[in-house]
Design an enzyme around this catalytic site. Structure first.
Site, PDB file in Angstrom:
ATOM      1  N   CYS A 152       0.868  -1.175   0.000  1.00 38.53           N
ATOM      2  CA  CYS A 152       0.000   0.000   0.000  1.00 38.53           C
ATOM      3  C   CYS A 152       0.901   1.220   0.000  1.00 38.53           C
ATOM      4  O   CYS A 152       1.835   1.304   0.794  1.00 38.53           O
ATOM      5  CB  CYS A 152      -0.906   0.009   1.237  1.00 38.53           C
ATOM      6  SG  CYS A 152      -1.889   1.525   1.399  1.00 38.53           S
ATOM      7  N   GLU A1274       1.172  16.713   2.303  1.00 34.17           N
ATOM      8  CA  GLU A1274       2.577  16.620   1.901  1.00 34.17           C
ATOM      9  C   GLU A1274       3.543  16.691   3.072  1.00 34.17           C
ATOM     10  O   GLU A1274       4.666  16.210   2.986  1.00 34.17           O
ATOM     11  CB  GLU A1274       2.900  17.777   0.939  1.00 34.17           C
ATOM     12  CG  GLU A1274       1.945  17.892  -0.235  1.00 34.17           C
ATOM     13  CD  GLU A1274       2.639  17.762  -1.565  1.00 34.17           C
ATOM     14  OE1 GLU A1274       3.749  18.295  -1.700  1.00 34.17           O
ATOM     15  OE2 GLU A1274       2.079  17.131  -2.462  1.00 34.17           O
TER      16      GLU A1274
END
Length: 1343
Positions: A152, A1274
Site C-alpha cells: 500500500c 505533503e
C-alpha cells in the site's frame, strides 16, 4: 500444436457460480479472465508479477484422496486459468457488497480509515478473508504474515493493521469489555435544521483512536460460499483422467499419473513443469519467453507425498511452500530438538520468503529446480544434505542437492527428461549445526541481496571439524559454495584462529567482480564473512548449551551478534481535538468521517479507469520505446508489425494532425530520443496481447549521440534547464570571518519512484460528429490532458471532454505524463476511428513516468563553539532528466525551503536544475522540500558532530522561536513550532529514552540503538496565485438531493470526503443527501492541477462559497416555514423560481515571489511539526528495525482528523522509504534497472514502527484557510527523516566504540549497505577494495 487431442471443457466456480469455458487458453491468466470475461473488476491489475498483492483472490481446491478442502490466497496475475480446473475462486465481489451484505472485513477496513486511494484495498480484503477461512480467530502474527505480500502506498499500513486486529482475540486489550471502540453503539443523526451554519468550534477534550463508534457485527460464517458439491463430484470423476487444453500457440497438459508425466517429459523435454507459475510466469511476462507445451503435474499423487522415514522426511516436489511451512510446524514439536536443526532453519527462511500468496503458489520442487541465485531455501537444503529423488522413463535415481547441483554442473544436474518427484531432508545429528542468513532490501517479500546456509559437524563430543559446508546466494548467477575453504578447515578446532583463517579463505575462494550484477559489491563481500562470524558464534553458543562444563560463556560484547530482528505487530495511537459538544451530531466538520468511497474500495465496486467496460469496437495500444539514451532516429520500419495478426495500425509522430506535444515534451519522439524508454510509436491492435507482441516487430535505426546521465556530468557539460536561482540575506562572506569554526561538505540524496498502485491508464472514445472525443484518464490535471490532446488533434478545447472518476494513487506522478500518454491514445483513436484503451505495464510506467529528483548539495557552514550557526552558503542541483517538466519549480521550492526550521542570520542558497538523458523527473509529494530539508538537517548534524554536542541541543538552539522573517523575507510566527518541539520531547520521553539507549549501546557491540528528534516548518501552497484557484458547481434538485462538482481530482487524499463535509455543514443537511460527481472538464472548465495538498482546501473553499450562495437564496423560504423539512424548502424554492444551482470560485491566496530580489510572500501559511524516532541497527548486516515514532503536528482545526492523520502516517512511511530504503538504479548506459516490485522495494507492513503515535496539537488557529484548517497531505514525508537520523545516531555510537570519531557523511537512502559499511569494523577492513575508475560499475549514482 503438441497433439491432436481436442481440448477438454474447462470448468471452475467463481463466487459460487459455475463457469464453463469451452476453449480455455493456456496463456490466459486468471486476472485477465476475471476482469475481461467475467467483468469482475474488483480484482486489480497492479504489477503482473505477483509483487504487490492488488490482484489477490482466494482459491479453494478439493483433494479427492484426503477429502480435504484447501483455501489459500493467490496472485491472480500469475495463475494460469487452466491450472484452476475444478477449483472455486472467490474474488472481493464474492466476499460482500453494498447490494447484499458487507463482510465485517470490508466494513471495518472502511470505517477504520484503512483505504485512501483504494486500489490496493480489494487485495488486502482477500488476504485477510483467506486467513479467516482457515483461522477464524487468528493471532496477530498470522495477520501480519497474511499481509506480507500486499503493498500500500497511501495509508502507511497502520489503519489496515488496526482494522484487522479486531479479528484477533489478542488484537485489542479492550475487546469484549464494552470499552473498545468497536463495541460501542453509534449515535443517531439529528435531522433538525438551523437557520445559519455556524463556524465549527472545538471542544476541550482530546480524542484517541479514529474508528467511528460502530457496532461491528461478528463474522457470519453463513455469508461465506461453501465449496460447491459439484466440484467434489468432478474431482472424483477426473482424478484418473488427463486434462488437455489447446490454445492458439500453447498446449496445456495435466497428467494424473507419474508414468504419464514421465512419458510426456520424454516426448517434450523442453516443456516446463508448472505448478504455481511463480518462476515461469515471470519469465513469460518479463522476457517474452514462449512454450509450445506446458506440463501441469499438480494432480500426480507421488508429487504430493509427505512421510517420515527412519532418518528424515520425504516431501513431494509439488508441495507448496506454505504447505511445507505447515508441515514443518507440525513435525518439529514431535521430534527431539537435535533432529530438527535443518527443519528449524528452513522454517526461519520460509517466514521471510516472498509473500503469503507466492508461498501458497510456489512449490518446493520449482524452487529447487529454478535455482535462482537469491533463492533462500536451496542453500539450506544443500547444507542439510538433502537428496533429490528423480524419475524418468529410463528409471529412478537419486542425486545430492549440493553446491554442484545448484551451480548447474552437468554431471550433478537433472537430465532433460527427468523430473524431481520428491526431496529427502534428513534429520540433523547431535554434533551437527545448521544456520541460515539473509539480507534483503526489505525484511519480508524481497529477494535476498545475499543469503547463506552453513553446516558444521564435529567429531563426537569435541569441537574438531569433521564436515563443513558453506553456501552463498546472491553472489553469482547461481548459488555458490566454498569447497576449498571447507576442505582446508576440516580437522581444525572451532576457535578464533579458525574464524580468522576461514574469513580469509572465503574471501579468496568466493570472488565477486567489481562490476557484478546487482552492485553493492563491497557490502556483499562483507556479508560473506559477517554471516560466517554469526554462524561461528551461534555454534559456540550451541556447544555451550550442549556441554556447559566444556565451553566458556561467550564474551558479553559478542552476544549481541546473535539473533536477528523479529517483527512484532505494530501499535498505533492517534490523538486529536474533539469537536464542540454543542455541535449538532449531523454536522460532520471536525469529525473523523470515513472516506466517501471507503466501502466501495473494500467491496471492489469503486471504478477506476481500466475498470470501465469495453466499448464496442475498442482497440488496444502498446508502445515502442527507445533503447538508447540519446540518439537520432534514422528510420522507423513498421511493415512487419502491420502484417502481424490483429494489428490495425501503427501511429507515429507523422500521424499527429496537430502539434506534437508542446515546447518541452513530445507525444511521440520524432527526430531524436532523449532517454531509454522514450515513446516512439504505438501499435494498435484488436487485443493488448497482440499489440504488445507486434511492438517487437517494429525496427528502429539509431545514430547514437553523447549522453549526459548524472548531475556531475551535467555540471561538467553546463547542461541546465534555466539560469541559476538565488536567495540571500545578511552578509554571508563577512559572517564567515567572524565565526569560530567552518565546515564544508556535500549531500547526496537519491531519487524515488512514485509507485502508485494504479499505473497510467486512459480510455479514448471518438464521437461520430463535430470531432468530439471523450477521454477517461487517471490524472491529477484533466485540464492539461484536454490542452495537450486538443493541440495534438488540432481542435478546440471544447471538443475534448476529460473525465476522472478517481485515481489509484498519484503523489505528483500523474500531473504531466498522463496528458502525453492520453494524447498518444487520442491520435490512435483519431487515425483508426475506434475507441482505444491504453494501459502502461508497471515496468513501463516506472520508466516513462519519472520520479523524485536526485539531489546533490554543497554546503559551507560557519558556527560558534556553542553550536550557534551564523552563516550558511548552499549550492543545490537536481537531476531533472530529459525535459523541463517541474524541475525548475522543484529547485525553486528547494531554495525557499532551504533553512527548514532554522533562523540563520546570514544565509545564501543557489540552485540549478540539470538536464540529462534520463526519464524526465517530475513532481512528487513534498516537492523539493523533502530533499533540501534533509540536506539542512545533514549540515546541522555535522555541526553537532564537529562540536561533540547533542544534536537536539544544536537544533533547538538554532530554531525559529519568535515572530520573524524567513530568508526570503516572509513573516513567520513559529511559536507553534516551539510547542510542537517541546510536546514531542515530552510525549516521546526523549531524554529518558536517550539515557536508556546509551546504556543499551554500552552493553551491545553488534547491535546499537539510536534516537533523533527533528523539527519541521513546511510551507503550504504556491507562490503563483492562479495555481491555487478553484471552482465548484453545486446543484440542488427538487427532491432535495444535492450534486457537487469541483475542479479537483480524488487521488485518495480524501478531497471528496471533505467536500461532502463542507457542503453538509454549509447547507446544514446530512451528508447522505449529497453526491460528489467525478472530475470533468465539461461542468468545471480551466480547473488547475490537483496537487501540493492545498487543492483539497481550495476546492472546499469554492464549494463553501457555492453552498453559502444557495443557503442565502433559500433563507426567505426557510423563514416562511421554519419547521419544514429540507425537501419542502427545495420544492418551494423551485416553485418560486429560485435558482437552485450556484457556482463557487476561489481566486487563490495572495502570494508572490520575486526571483530577481529573492523576496516575497511565497506561501499562504506554514505547517509546524516535530518527529522523534527510535531504531535499532544490526552492525553486522546493516539491517535496522523501526521501534517507535512520535509525531506532533500543528494541524489547526482539521476538517477530518481521520483523513489528516492518514495523510500524515502515509506521508511518513513514504518518507521512510525515500530516506532509508528505496533506490532507483540506472546502468552506465542510462537503462533503468528498477522497474517493478521485484527490484524496487517500497515500505511494507514489516517496516511500520512498532509503536506509531500521532498527536495533533490542540487549540491552534489558521485564519487563512477554511474553518482554520491546514493541509497535511505533503508535510508528513519529511518527518520520515527522523528515522534516517536515528539510524545515524546508532551508527555514530558504533563508530565511536570502534575509535571512529568525528563528522562522517551519509548518503540517502540510508539502506542496509550504507549502514553496514558506515559502522566499520574488522570485517569491513578485511575485504578487498576496488579503486573507482578501474572498472565499469553495474550501476551509476545519478546524484
Amino acid at each position: 500444436m503438441a497433439g491432436s487431442r481436442p481440448s477438454d471443457e474447462f470448468i471452475f466456480f467463481v463466487n459460487g457460480r459455475k463457469v464453463i469455458e469451452r476453449c480455455a487458453d493456456p496463456e490466459e491468466l486468471l486476472v485477465n479472465y476475471l476482469r475481461k470475461n467475467l467483468r469482475l473488476t474488483g480484482t486489480k491489475y497492479g504489477c503482473g508479477i505477483g509483487g504487490c498483492g492488488a490482484c489477490t483472490v482466494m482459491v479453494s481446491t478439493y483433494n479427492p484422496d484426503s477429502k480435504k478442502i484447501r483455501h489459500f490466497p493467490a496472485n491472480s496475475c500469475l495463475l494460469p486459468l487452466c491450472s484452476l480446473y475444478g477449483a472455486a475462486v472467490t474474488t472481493v465481489e464474492g466476499v460482500g457488497n453494498t447490494k447484499t451484505k458487507l463482510h465485517p472485513i470490508q466494513k471495518r477496513l472502511a470505517k477504520c480509515h484503512g483505504s485512501q486511494c483504494g486500489f490496493c484495498t480489494p487485495g488486502m480484503v482477500m488476504s485477510m478473508y483467506s486467513l479467516l477461512r482457515n483461522h477464524p480467530e487468528p493471532t496477530m502474527e498470522q495477520i501480519m504474515a497474511a499481509l506480507d505480500g500486499n503493498l500500500c502506498r497511501c495509508t502507511g499500513y497502520r489503519p489496515i493493521i488496526d482494522s484487522f486486529s479486531a479479528f484477533s482475540p489478542k488484537g485489542c486489550p479492550l475487546a469484549g469489555s464494552g470499552k473498545c471502540c468497536l463495541d460501542q453503539e453509534g449515535e443517531k443523526e439529528e435531522e433538525r435544521e438551523e437557520d445559519l451554519a455556524p463556524e465549527p468550534k472545538r471542544g476541550d477534550q482530546m480524542c484517541s483512536g479514529l474508528c467511528q463508534p460502530e457496532d461491528f457485527k461478528p463474522r457470519d460464517p453463513t455469508q461465506d460460499y461453501i465449496f460447491p458439491p459439484e466440484l467434489m463430484r468432478i474431482a472424483e470423476q477426473i482424478k484418473r483422467r488427463t486434462l488437455v487444453f489447446n490454445g492458439e500457440r500453447t498446449t496445456w497438459i495435466s497428467p494424473v499419473t507419474l508414468r504419464e508425466l514421465l512419458d510426456l517429459k520424454a516426448k517434450f523435454p523442453k516443456a516446463p513443469l508448472v505448478v504455481g507459475n511463480t518462476n515461469i510466469g515471470i519469465d513469460v511476462k518479463k522476457l517474452g519467453v514462449w512454450y509450445p507445451v506446458i506440463l501441469h503435474p499438480a494432480r500426480v499423487p507421488e508429487l504430493h507425498v509427505v512421510h517420515r522415514v527412519q532418518n528424515g522426511i520425504v516431501i513431494g516436489a509439488a508441495t507448496h511452500l506454505a504447505q511445507l511451512r505447515d508441515i514443518l510446524l507440525n513435525i518439529i514439536p514431535e521430534l527431539p530438538a537435535e533432529k530438527t536443526k535443518i527443519y528449524c532453519t528452513l522454517l526461519k527462511q520460509l517466514r521471510t520468503l516472498a509473500g503469503e500468496q507466492i508461498r501458497n503458489l510456489a512449490s518446493i520442487g520449482g524452487h529447487i529446480v529454478s535455482r535462482g541465485s537469491p533463492w533462500d531455501l536451496n542453500p539450506v537444503l544443500a547444507a542439510g544434505k538433502a537428496i533429490l529423488n528423480l524419475a524418468s522413463t529410463g528409471g529412478r535415481r537419486q542425486i545430492h542437492l549440493n553446491g554442484e547441483f545448484l551451480a548447474r554442473v552437468p554431471e550433478a544436474d537433472l537430465l532433460p527428461s527427468e523430473v524431481i518427484v520428491s526431496i529427502f531432508i534428513p534429520f540433523s545429528k547431535k554434533d551437527e549445526f545448521v544456520s541460515a542468513f539473509r539480507q534483503a532490501d526489505r525484511r519480508k517479500n524481497a529477494m535476498s541481496i545475499t543469503n547463506s546456509a552453513m553446516q558444521v559437524r564435529f567429531q563426537p563430543g569435541t569441537d574438531v571439524i569433521e564436515d563443513l559446508t558453506i553456501l552463498y546466494g546472491g553472489i553469482d548467477c547461481t548459488t555458490v559454495s566454498a569447497p576449498n575453504t571447507s576442505r582446508k578447515l576440516r580437522g581444525r578446532k572451532w576457535n578464533e584462529q579458525m574464524l580468522d583463517e576461514a574469513c580469509r579463505l572465503i574471501l579468496k575462494e568466493i570472488q565477486l567482480s567489481p562490476s557484478a550484477l546487482g552492485g553493492k559489491v563491497e557490502y556483499r563481500r562483507t556479508l560473506l564473512i559477517s554471516f560466517f562470524y554469526r554462524f561461528y558464534l551461534e555454534v559456540l553458543q550451541d556447544l555451550k548449551h550442549m556441554y556447559p562444563s566444556k565451553y566458556p560463556d561467550l564474551p558479553k560484547e559478542t552476544l549481541s551478534a546473535l539473533g536477528e530482528f523479529r517483527d512484532h505487530p505494530p501499535q498505533g495511537v492517534q490523538e486529536y481535538q474533539d469537536v464542540d459538544p454543542q455541535q449538532p451530531p449531523r454536522d460532520p466538520v471536525g469529525r473523523p468521517i470515513m472516506h466517501e468511497s471507503g466501502i466501495k474500495h473494500a467491496t471492489g465496486e469503486a471504478v477506476y479507469t481500466d475498470d470501465i467496460a469495453p466499448i464496442d469496437g475498442q482497440l488496444y495500444m502498446a508502445v515502442v520505446k527507445s533503447t538508447r539514451a540519446h540518439a537520432k532516429i534514422i528510420s522507423i520500419d513498421t511493415s512487419e508489425a502491420l502484417e502481424a495478426p490483429g494489428v490495425v495500425t501503427v501511429v507515429t509522430a507523422a500521424d499527429i494532425p496537430g502539434e506534437n506535444g508542446d515546447e518541452d515534451e513530445k507525444v511521440f519522439a520524432a527526430e531524436e530520443v532523449t532517454y531509454i524508454g522514450h515513446v516512439i510509436c504505438g501499435v494498435v491492435a484488436e487485443t493488448y496481447e497482440l499489440a504488445k507482441e507486434a511492438t517487437r516487430k517494429v525496427k528502429i535505426e539509431y545514430e547514437d549521440l553523447e549522453s549526459i546521465l548524472t548531475i556531475q556530468d551535467a555540471i561538467r557539460h553546463n547542461s541546465y534547464f534555466d539560469k541559476e536561482k538565488k536567495i540571500e540575506q545578511g552578509n554571508v562572506e563577512k559572517a564567515f570571518h567572524t565565526v569560530d569554526q567552518i565546515i564544508v561538505g556535500e549531500n547526496h540524496i537519491g531519487g524515488q519512484s512514485h509507485f502508485y498502485m494504479e499505473t497510467n491508464r486512459s480510455v479514448v472514445i471518438p464521437r461520430k460528429e463535430d470531432n468530439e472525443m471523450d477521454i477517461y484518464v487517471s490524472t491529477q490535471d484533466a485540464s492539461h490532458v484536454q490542452k495537450i490532446v486538443s493541440a495534438a488533434l488540432g481542435t478546440q478545447y471544447n471538443r475534448i471532454r476529460c473525465h476522472t472518476k478517481r485515481v489509484g494513487g498519484a503523489f505528483g506522478g500523474k500531473l504531466i505524463r498522463p496528458s502525453f500518454l492520453a494524447a498518444a491514445a487520442a491520435v490512435a483513436a483519431h487515425k483508426s476511428g475506434c475507441p482505444v484503451r491504453f494501459t502502461l505495464e508497471r515496468d513501463e510506467d516506472m520508466v516513462i513516468a519519472g520520479g523524485r529528483h536526485p539531489f546533490f548539495g554543497k554546503y559551507k557552514v560557519g558556527f560558534m563553539n556553542d553550536g550557534k550557526i551564523k552563516a550558511v552558503d548552499l549550492e543545490y542541483y537536481v537531476n531533472g532528466g530529459c525535459t523541463k517538466d517541474f524541475s525548475v519549480l522543484v529547485i525553486e521550492w528547494a531554495l525557499l525551503s532551504s533553512s527548514n526550521a532554522y533562523d540563520i542570520p546570514n544565509f545564501r542558497c543557489r540552485g540549478r536544475a540539470c538536464k540529462t538523458n534520463l526519464p524526465s523527473n517530475t513532481a512528487f509529494r513534498g516537492f523539493g522540500f523533502s530533499q533540501t530539508a534533509l540536506s539542512v538537517e545533514m549540515w546541522v548534524s555535522a555541526v553537532a558532530d564537529k562540536l561533540g554536542l547533542p544534536h537536539d541541543k544544536v537544533r533547538e538552539m538554532n530554531m525559529f522561536k519568535t515572530v520573524g522573517l524567513t530568508h526570503f523575507k516572509q513573516e513567520i510566527d513559529p511559536r507553534n513550532l516551539v510547542v510542537c518541539w517541546e510536546e514531542c520531547l515530552e510525549r516521546s520521553d526523549y531524554y529518558n529514552r536517550r539515557k536508556a539507549i546509551e546504556e543499551f549501546n554500552k552493553l551491545n557491540y553488534w547491535k546499537k540503538k539510536g534516537i533523533a528528534i527533528i523539527p519541521m516548518i513546511f510551507a503550504v501552497g504556491d507562490y503563483i496565485r492562479y495555481h491555487q484557484q478553484a471552482q465548484a458547481l453545486v446543484n440542488i434538485y427538487v427532491d432535495g438531493s444535492v450534486l457537487v462538482l469541483c475542479g479537483g481530482s480524488e487521488l485518495g487524499q480524501g478531497m471528496y470526503t471533505k467536500v461532502l463535509q463542507v457542503a453538509s455543514h454549509e447547507l446544514m443537511i446530512p451528508m447522505s443527501y449529497i453526491h460528489v460527481y467525478e472530475r470533468s472538464t465539461v461542468p468545471i472548465p480551466n480547473a488547475t492541477v490537483t496537487a501540493g495538498a492545498i487543492s483539497s482546501e481550495t476546492n472546499c473553499k469554492a464549494v463553501q462559497k457555492a453552498c453559502q450562495i444557495l443557503r442565502k437564496r433559500l433563507e426567505p423560504v426557510i423563514k416562511e416555514n421554519p419547521e419544514g423539512k429540507w425537501e419542502d424548502w427545495t420544492k418551494k424554492a423551485f416553485e418560486e423560481s429560485i435558482c437552485l444551482s450556484a457556482t463557487g470560485y476561489f481566486k487563490g491566496y495572495p502570494t508572490n515571489m520575486d526571483w530577481e530580489t529573492g523576496e516575497g510572500h511565497a506561501f499562504p501559511y506554514f505547517v509546524f511539526a516535530a518527529s522523534c524516532s527510535e531504531v535499532e541497527i544490526d552492525c553486522l548486516t546493516g539491517d535496522h528495525k523501526n521501534l517507535q515514532t512520535d509525531i506532533v503536528m500543528d494541524a489547526s482545526y482539521t476538517i477530518n482528523p481521520g483523513i489528516e492523520i492518514g495523510q500524515i502516517e502515509g506521508g511518513f512511511m513514504q518518507g521512510l522509504g525515500l530516506y532509508t530504503q528505496e533506490e532507483i538504479k540506472f546502468s552506465p548506459e542510462g537503462e533503468q534497472y528498477t522497474r517493478g516490485p521485484d527490484t524496487y522495494k517500497i515500505p511494507a507492513v514489516c517496516d511500520v514502527p512498532e509503536l506509531f503515535r500521532v498527536y495533533l496539537l490542540p487549540n491552534t488557529e489558521n485564519p487563512v484557510a477554511i474553518y482554520s484548517s491546514k493541509s497535511m497531505g505533503e508535510a508528513g514525508v519529511f518527518l520520515g527523516s527522523s528515522v534516517f537520523f536515528a539510524i545515524k545516531d546508532a551508527i555514530a555510537s558504533a563508530r565511536k566504540e570502534r575509535g571512529l570519531n568525528g563528522v562522517f557523511p551519509l548518503k540517502s537512502p540510508l539502506n542496509g549497505e550504507r549502514i553496514r559499511m558506515a559502522c566499520g569494523d574488522y570485517f569491513t577492513e578485511m575485504i578487498p577494495k576496488d579503486e573507482p575508475g578501474t572498472f565499469k560499475p553495474w550501476a551509476i549514482d545519478t546524484n
